[in-house]
Write an enzyme that holds these catalytic residues in place. Structure first.
Site, PDB file in Angstrom:
ATOM      1  N   CYS A   3       0.365 -20.910   1.023  1.00  0.00           N
ATOM      2  CA  CYS A   3       1.750 -20.764   0.579  1.00  0.00           C
ATOM      3  C   CYS A   3       1.771 -20.045  -0.765  1.00  0.00           C
ATOM      4  CB  CYS A   3       2.382 -22.145   0.464  1.00  0.00           C
ATOM      5  SG  CYS A   3       4.013 -22.170  -0.287  1.00  0.00           S
ATOM      6  N   CYS A   9       3.616 -26.039  -6.960  1.00  0.00           N
ATOM      7  CA  CYS A   9       4.781 -26.874  -6.642  1.00  0.00           C
ATOM      8  C   CYS A   9       4.487 -28.368  -6.720  1.00  0.00           C
ATOM      9  CB  CYS A   9       5.332 -26.529  -5.258  1.00  0.00           C
ATOM     10  SG  CYS A   9       4.460 -27.311  -3.888  1.00  0.00           S
ATOM     11  N   TYR A 275       8.502 -56.629   3.419  1.00  0.00           N
ATOM     12  CA  TYR A 275       8.877 -55.252   3.052  1.00  0.00           C
ATOM     13  C   TYR A 275       9.069 -54.461   4.356  1.00  0.00           C
ATOM     14  CZ  TYR A 275       6.564 -57.078  -1.126  1.00  0.00           C
ATOM     15  OH  TYR A 275       6.167 -57.882  -2.170  1.00  0.00           O
ATOM     16  N   GLU A 296      13.245 -57.748   3.602  1.00  0.00           N
ATOM     17  CA  GLU A 296      13.370 -56.450   2.938  1.00  0.00           C
ATOM     18  C   GLU A 296      14.445 -56.539   1.862  1.00  0.00           C
ATOM     19  OE1 GLU A 296      13.507 -52.830   1.512  1.00  0.00           O
ATOM     20  OE2 GLU A 296      11.995 -53.270   3.051  1.00  0.00           O
ATOM     21  N   CYS A 369       0.201 -47.364   1.079  1.00  0.00           N
ATOM     22  CA  CYS A 369       0.267 -45.913   0.936  1.00  0.00           C
ATOM     23  C   CYS A 369      -0.422 -45.446  -0.345  1.00  0.00           C
ATOM     24  CB  CYS A 369       1.724 -45.436   0.964  1.00  0.00           C
ATOM     25  SG  CYS A 369       2.748 -46.093  -0.365  1.00  0.00           S
TER      26      CYS A 369
END
Length: 414
Positions: A3, A9, A275, A296, A369
């Site tokens: 890119c 970016c 969650y 949640e 994550c």
């Protein structure tokens, strides 16, 4: 494919090497990050779709260079305002690119300026694009200050006239006069259509509200959720849900010692999904348990989770809105046989971790994550009596440095 914005970016990190080499580097980095538990990493499963996989983009308005013309895209590294317009981005689908191009041109012609965070002038802040990769439904949210002057009726007409592979189902306008550079779930009005979209994962259909959490890579999410389901199924079987397999399958399952499927006691017939977002994991593991409880903080997500359970004809899931620590303190019922946690990037809050440990569930499944948060919490959970058994990872974010992990832990002597 390289890119034009690669290296500037702040998005991709591995465009200059093969995907196979990227996976090797990521797995090695993950093993190192997890320290003493790195040896437990069994696999790093590739994303079924390594390019064009993102089903959500939060794009910022800014300028192409200092005092340059209006731009819309990802913020450049070490830049306060400059953004890179991602019309050649390999991470986002073509429909998103067409929408970005139209939105940028519309506001350039209208003479609108981006919100300058230092001088507090200008109106345009963010554009949030979401879509169901398997349904093709697209949701658009324009965030701007109350100083926005451009008419939005022709804006909507132009968007809904775009030749897209998918289908726009809703267009929203969020008014944000705050100083912080953040997308807020406040002062949102519906310009056209509806304020949610549908996605299909693992054979189930999910309603996703505009601001509700949902995995950003739908095809890789299916891989991740199959891992979670396999972890949840170990040592557990629900005799009241025999409709999920035929009689011969049931007989072979209970006669195969290697599958370790047992009838549930009162303790392992309940699962908690903490969650839980829009209730994806809770509903995917629902056939394995008598009762699944989802918790949640985001109330809109819980409303979607309840709608989703009805949509999928799932009757053994219940969902509660609130802080995990507070809800767990007041939640009646049997000690869960499995707890699934999928916390924010910073991992488990110490109070929540303490409350989860106090439940003494025989098995804990931790979806992360951010591997460094998982590494920290594994040490703390080990002190609370949990032994990490195995870790599988999924490349949820190809071409970036990030991976998603799933760890199975067992409580000592259970």
């Amino acid at each position: 494919m390289i890119c034009e914005h690669f290296g500037r970016c702040g998005g991709c990190a591995y465009l200059d090497i093969s995907y196979e080499d990227e996976l090797t580097l990521k797995k090695n980095a993950l093993v190192e990050c997890l320290g003493e538990y790195g040896f437990l990493v069994k696999s790093l499963k590739p994303s079924p779709l390594p390019v064009g996989y993102r089903n959500k983009m939060e794009l910022a308005f800014g300028d192409e260079s200092k005092d340059g013309r209006l731009a819309l895209g990802m913020r450049k590294k070490r830049s306060y305002y400059e953004v890179a317009t991602p019309l050649d981005c390999v991470l986002i689908p073509d429909d998103f690119k067409k929408i970005i191009e139209y939105v940028l041109e519309y506001f350039r012609e209208a003479g609108e300026a981006f919100f300058h965070r230092k001088r507090h002038i200008g109106a345009l802040r963010h554009l949030v694009l979401r879509h169901g990769a398997f349904t093709g439904e697209i949701l658009i949210n324009l965030s701007a200050t109350s100083a926005l002057q451009a008419p939005l009726e022709p804006f909507v007409q132009g968007l809904t006239s775009l030749p897209l592979a998918g289908k726009i189902v809703g267009i929203l306008h969020s008014v944000n006069d705050g100083v912080a550079d953040a997308v807020k779930n406040e002062n949102v009005r519906l310009l056209w259509g509806r304020d949610y979209f549908y996605e299909e994962i693992c054979g189930l259909r999910f309603k996703v509200a505009a601001h509700a959490f949902f995995q950003t890579n739908s095809s890789a999410a299916e891989v991740l959720y199959e891992i979670v389901k396999d972890y949840a199924a170990e040592g557990n079987f629900n005799p009241k849900r025999l409709s999920i397999i035929d009689e011969s399958g049931f007989l072979s399952a209970i006669s195969d010692p290697e599958r370790r499927i047992k009838f549930p006691s009162a303790a392992n017939s309940t699962a908690y999904d903490l969650y839980c977002g829009t209730g994806t994991i809770a509903q995917i593991i629902a056939p394995l348990f008598e009762r699944v409880v989802g918790i949640e903080l985001v109330e809109d997500a819980i409303l979607s989770a309840k709608d989703n359970a009805k949509l999928n004809f799932i009757t053994n899931c219940e969902f509660h809105a609130g802080d995990v620590f507070d809800v767990l303190r007041n939640l009646p019922g049997t000690r869960p046989g499995v707890i699934v946690v999928d916390p924010p990037r910073d991992g488990l809050h110490p109070k929540a971790l303490s409350q989860i440990s106090a439940l003494a569930s025989p098995r804990l499944i931790y979806v992360a994550c951010k591997p460094s948060s998982l590494a920290r919490d594994l040490v703390l959970l080990a002190k609370a009596g949990y032994t990490p058994v195995k870790i599988d990872a999924v490349d949820m974010f190809p071409r970036t440095p990030h991976v998603e992990c799933c760890a199975l832990l067992r409580l000592a002597d259970t």
